[in-house]
Design an enzyme around this catalytic site. Sequence first.
Site, PDB file in Angstrom:
ATOM      1  N   LYS A   4       6.169  23.957 -12.260  1.00 58.91           N
ATOM      2  CA  LYS A   4       5.099  22.600 -11.944  1.00 58.91           C
ATOM      3  C   LYS A   4       4.829  22.495 -10.708  1.00 58.91           C
ATOM      4  CE  LYS A   4       4.096  18.204 -13.185  1.00 58.91           C
ATOM      5  NZ  LYS A   4       4.329  16.883 -14.040  1.00 58.91           N
ATOM      6  N   ASN A  56      -2.294  20.587 -19.302  1.00 58.02           N
ATOM      7  CA  ASN A  56      -2.518  19.608 -20.760  1.00 58.02           C
ATOM      8  C   ASN A  56      -2.599  20.441 -21.776  1.00 58.02           C
ATOM      9  OD1 ASN A  56      -2.888  17.225 -19.151  1.00 58.02           O
ATOM     10  ND2 ASN A  56      -4.871  17.933 -18.377  1.00 58.02           N
ATOM     11  N   GLU A 100       7.639  20.363 -23.488  1.00 59.61           N
ATOM     12  CA  GLU A 100       7.224  20.578 -22.185  1.00 59.61           C
ATOM     13  C   GLU A 100       7.635  21.678 -21.581  1.00 59.61           C
ATOM     14  OE1 GLU A 100       4.863  18.752 -21.560  1.00 59.61           O
ATOM     15  OE2 GLU A 100       5.002  16.526 -22.547  1.00 59.61           O
ATOM     16  N   ARG A 116       0.794  -1.349   0.106  1.00 57.08           N
ATOM     17  CA  ARG A 116       0.102   0.242  -0.142  1.00 57.08           C
ATOM     18  C   ARG A 116       0.901   1.207   0.032  1.00 57.08           C
ATOM     19  NH1 ARG A 116      -2.934  -3.176   3.522  1.00 57.08           N
ATOM     20  NH2 ARG A 116      -4.710  -3.951   2.806  1.00 57.08           N
TER      21      ARG A 116
HETATM   22  N1  LIG Z   1       3.925  11.326 -14.375  1.00 55.63           N
HETATM   23  C1  LIG Z   1       3.783  12.478 -15.226  1.00 55.63           C
HETATM   24  O1  LIG Z   1       3.449  13.701 -14.682  1.00 55.63           O
HETATM   25  C2  LIG Z   1       4.206  12.471 -16.608  1.00 55.63           C
HETATM   26  C3  LIG Z   1       4.391  13.728 -17.414  1.00 55.63           C
HETATM   27  C4  LIG Z   1       4.671  13.575 -18.659  1.00 55.63           C
HETATM   28  C5  LIG Z   1       4.874  12.441 -19.270  1.00 55.63           C
HETATM   29  N2  LIG Z   1       4.920  11.222 -18.642  1.00 55.63           N
HETATM   30  C6  LIG Z   1       5.263  10.044 -19.078  1.00 55.63           C
HETATM   31  O2  LIG Z   1       6.709  10.008 -19.416  1.00 55.63           O
HETATM   32  C7  LIG Z   1       6.828   9.005 -20.744  1.00 55.63           C
HETATM   33  C8  LIG Z   1       7.859   9.604 -21.512  1.00 55.63           C
HETATM   34  O3  LIG Z   1       9.047  10.194 -21.030  1.00 55.63           O
HETATM   35  P1  LIG Z   1      10.414  10.181 -21.803  1.00 55.63           P
HETATM   36  O4  LIG Z   1      10.217  11.251 -22.790  1.00 55.63           O
HETATM   37  O5  LIG Z   1      11.379  10.332 -20.809  1.00 55.63           O
HETATM   38  O6  LIG Z   1      10.296   8.809 -22.299  1.00 55.63           O
HETATM   39  P2  LIG Z   1      11.341   7.335 -22.075  1.00 55.63           P
HETATM   40  O7  LIG Z   1      11.374   6.956 -20.717  1.00 55.63           O
HETATM   41  O8  LIG Z   1      11.137   6.466 -23.100  1.00 55.63           O
HETATM   42  O9  LIG Z   1      12.953   8.016 -22.415  1.00 55.63           O
HETATM   43  C9  LIG Z   1      13.067   8.426 -23.912  1.00 55.63           C
HETATM   44  C10 LIG Z   1      14.325   7.545 -24.308  1.00 55.63           C
HETATM   45  O10 LIG Z   1      15.285   8.017 -23.806  1.00 55.63           O
HETATM   46  C11 LIG Z   1      16.244   7.091 -23.049  1.00 55.63           C
HETATM   47  N3  LIG Z   1      17.119   7.813 -22.114  1.00 55.63           N
HETATM   48  C12 LIG Z   1      16.429   8.316 -21.179  1.00 55.63           C
HETATM   49  N4  LIG Z   1      17.522   8.849 -20.509  1.00 55.63           N
HETATM   50  C13 LIG Z   1      18.692   8.719 -21.049  1.00 55.63           C
HETATM   51  C14 LIG Z   1      19.851   9.337 -20.990  1.00 55.63           C
HETATM   52  N5  LIG Z   1      20.431  10.042 -20.059  1.00 55.63           N
HETATM   53  N6  LIG Z   1      20.910   8.997 -21.918  1.00 55.63           N
HETATM   54  C15 LIG Z   1      20.540   8.248 -23.197  1.00 55.63           C
HETATM   55  N7  LIG Z   1      19.230   7.837 -23.317  1.00 55.63           N
HETATM   56  C16 LIG Z   1      18.116   8.114 -22.385  1.00 55.63           C
HETATM   57  C17 LIG Z   1      15.359   6.233 -22.781  1.00 55.63           C
HETATM   58  O11 LIG Z   1      16.105   4.917 -22.428  1.00 55.63           O
HETATM   59  C18 LIG Z   1      14.424   6.045 -23.956  1.00 55.63           C
HETATM   60  O12 LIG Z   1      14.722   5.372 -24.868  1.00 55.63           O
HETATM   61  C19 LIG Z   1       5.588   8.872 -21.161  1.00 55.63           C
HETATM   62  O13 LIG Z   1       5.120   7.380 -20.644  1.00 55.63           O
HETATM   63  C20 LIG Z   1       4.358   9.632 -20.372  1.00 55.63           C
HETATM   64  O14 LIG Z   1       3.203   9.155 -20.349  1.00 55.63           O
HETATM   65  C21 LIG Z   1       4.441  11.148 -17.288  1.00 55.63           C
HETATM   66 ZN   LIG Z   2       3.138  15.736 -21.861  1.00 59.02          ZN
END
Ligand SMILES: NC(=O)c1ccc[n+]([C@@H]2O[C@H](COP(=O)([O-])OP(=O)(O)OC[C@H]3O[C@@H](n4cnc5c(N)ncnc54)[C@H](O)[C@@H]3O)[C@@H](O)[C@H]2O)c1
Ligand SMILES: [Zn+2]
Length: 360
Positions: free
Chosen positions: A224, A242, A182, A118
């Site tokens: 944020k 959003n 973003e 939990r």
């Molecule tokens: N929780 C929230 O408030 C929130 C907000 C926005 C997005 N999200 C979520 O986040 C996800 C997208 O996040 P993202 O864009 O980080 O995607 P991701 O986690 O897939 O990372 C993008 C790519 O970059 C690589 N990567 C990450 N750090 C790296 C580094 N330092 N060096 C080399 N490669 C690296 C990852 O392995 C991946 O291939 C989505 O699932 C989305 O829904 C959540």
């Molecule tokens: Zn987003």
Amino acid sequence: MQTIRVELADRSYSVFIGSGMLGKSNAAISIPAGSTALVVSNETVAPLYLQALEDSLADVQIQTLILPDGEQFKTLEYWSRIINKLVEIRATRDITLITLGGGVIGDLGGFAAACYMRGVRFIQVPTSLLAQVDASVGGKTGFNHPQGKNLVGAFHQPVSVMVDIDTLKTLPEREFSAGMAEVVKIAAIRDEAFLNWLENNVPGINAREPDTLINMISRSIQNKADVVTEDEREAGVRALLNFGHSFAHALETLTDYKKFLHGEAVAIGMMVASRLSEQRGLCAPGFSDRLGKLLQSFGLPVGMPDNSHPDDILELMKLDKKVIAGAYRLILLTAAGQGIIDSDSSNEQIAAAIIASQPQ
Ligand SMILES: NC(=O)c1ccc[n+]([C@@H]2O[C@H](COP(=O)([O-])OP(=O)(O)OC[C@H]3O[C@@H](n4cnc5c(N)ncnc54)[C@H](O)[C@@H]3O)[C@@H](O)[C@H]2O)c1
Ligand SMILES: [Zn+2]
């Protein structure tokens, strides 16, 4: 190092932003000596930064779980793998789960931490720009269902967040650009001075100058954090985050999540939303051109694909979580830095803004 507090009563925490943090023990990842931490990462990020993270955690028993890399693994199955690992190592309530990676790892690991017994402590170590400025702060965790992105999840705040900008050195250019969408988003909806700053700092940002990045990331996170403090569970103002996202989600679904990274779709979505704001007379003409110029300077796309039919987009937007009582609830702008929640756009007006965003 910069420190930003996310004020949420007994769930308050600090976000630490700096360089050279990974590899040294520091306040951002303070875990009681002698206790256990489970680090969850992926096959891309772990080879780059896992050792340094372990070096930061003296006197802690470290367990690791490395998942495959990709949004397609942000699912029930891979969430279960984290839970199974916690069970296998007989984790008790005092475990700390640490997520090392982009938003996918942060969301999935955070949701495992929300559910195991939990709820156990977790620390975010975001390594992508998008995760540093957006996903790692605010406590939204979860995974995707075949019928919808982020359909399953919970609010579970981390106990701290460590943003080491050195990790951005290895982030692919396209992913860096996606994160910039973003950053521009948060400036566009609530911080005109930050928007001006971004316009004046394009070369330094694109060159990933450390001081420029620390400034930019801190300012994004401060914005944020303020939104989350005001409205943790998105009853009101948090919905402004959003901006561009209803269109972006439709575009991502329409193109099977293959053509655009999330940030790229958000860039296009923000263009449609700002055109709609102008066409509705909510904001002065010229803002969408200004926004488009800024997005393009970070290598982001700004045009709807020319085969995107407005009816398809509208239909997909109906399935999005943002439709209430049949009306499209959209984030629009009344000026640079001033987003509003609006439900008064007609289908025709939305379709016109989509068409205006296609290549002419
Ligand atoms: N929780 C929230 O408030 C929130 C907000 C926005 C997005 N999200 C979520 O986040 C996800 C997208 O996040 P993202 O864009 O980080 O995607 P991701 O986690 O897939 O990372 C993008 C790519 O970059 C690589 N990567 C990450 N750090 C790296 C580094 N330092 N060096 C080399 N490669 C690296 C990852 O392995 C991946 O291939 C989505 O699932 C989305 O829904 C959540
Ligand atoms: Zn987003």
